[in-house]
Design an enzyme around this catalytic site. Structure first.
Site, PDB file in Angstrom:
ATOM      1  N   TYR A  15      31.998   1.893 -14.134  1.00  0.00           N
ATOM      2  CA  TYR A  15      33.191   2.474 -15.238  1.00  0.00           C
ATOM      3  C   TYR A  15      34.433   1.636 -14.993  1.00  0.00           C
ATOM      4  CZ  TYR A  15      36.696   5.913 -16.155  1.00  0.00           C
ATOM      5  OH  TYR A  15      37.489   6.553 -16.869  1.00  0.00           O
ATOM      6  N   ASP A  39      42.474  13.705 -18.319  1.00  0.00           N
ATOM      7  CA  ASP A  39      43.074  12.580 -17.935  1.00  0.00           C
ATOM      8  C   ASP A  39      44.396  12.390 -18.791  1.00  0.00           C
ATOM      9  OD1 ASP A  39      44.139   9.843 -17.375  1.00  0.00           O
ATOM     10  OD2 ASP A  39      42.125   8.924 -17.775  1.00  0.00           O
ATOM     11  N   ASP A  99      40.867   8.890  -9.324  1.00  0.00           N
ATOM     12  CA  ASP A  99      39.856   9.741 -10.411  1.00  0.00           C
ATOM     13  C   ASP A  99      39.032  10.237  -9.361  1.00  0.00           C
ATOM     14  OD1 ASP A  99      41.032   8.522 -12.639  1.00  0.00           O
ATOM     15  OD2 ASP A  99      38.981   7.530 -13.612  1.00  0.00           O
TER      16      ASP A  99
END
Lengths: 124, 124
Positions: A15, A39, A99
């Site tokens: 990612y 996000d 994240d």
């Protein structure tokens, strides 16, 4: 039984690498069907593959590099800090979000929530 | 309108300091009524003040130090990495989890989820 820890680690590394240097289609392919993206945290949650593709499409063509800073995995969930550097003309934008992701048993991303705010964007 | 960013930052710094060197009662006082604690992520969620007090009570009397490594705030939520070092006899245990918290409008902790697993515990 859940995804293997190594599989989740691989997905996270892919990612981070693909957000910087891959195509948005490559990034979207890491997501499971029905996945969601928030996000930054607090913004509207993207719930369709089209919305997620549009979100990452904004990164296509940018000159970027990224590196994974700190990863913690617990079961089928993970939190990780990474740094994304974007060069645009004379300016360099550096953002290091944290994240949080959940994964399906094959290590595909089921949900992503990115913790950051405008104050965290460094411009040099 | 939400908690002020500075208030949340203060709570996080107090949390990290107090986990290391405060009493468990000091740590519990940072939590709002009705708060929940999931540490590590995937374990049973502690939902009462008594359960939360018992959880932090296990840290009382230990020789510990802690430092905040990386904090990201988005609205009334935050994710942060911190390092907790525990000395017990000849051994030193180092753990650097990533905690995710939500806050009420006064900056008290509504929920805490700690991302780490056994592989992340370093013994020296």
């Amino acid at each position: 039984m859940g995804a293997r820890r190594e599989t989740i680690l691989e997905t996270i590394q892919q990612y981070v690498d693909l957000v910087a240097t891959g195509s948005s289609a490559d990034v979207v392919a890491l997501y499971a069907d029905g996945a969601t993206v928030e996000d930054p945290v607090g913004s509207e949650v993207r719930t369709t593959r089209e919305q997620i593709a549009e979100f990452y499409g904004a990164l296509d063509g940018l000159e970027q590099s990224a590196r994974l800073l700190h990863t913690r995995i617990a079961g089928n969930e993970a939190a990780f800090a990474f740094e994304l550097v974007t060069k645009a003309g004379e300016q360099t934008y550096t953002l290091a979000p944290i994240d949080v992701m959940t994964f399906d048993d094959d290590g595909r991303i089921l949900s992503m929530r990115a913790f950051w705010s405008g104050e965290d964007m460094l411009v040099s």
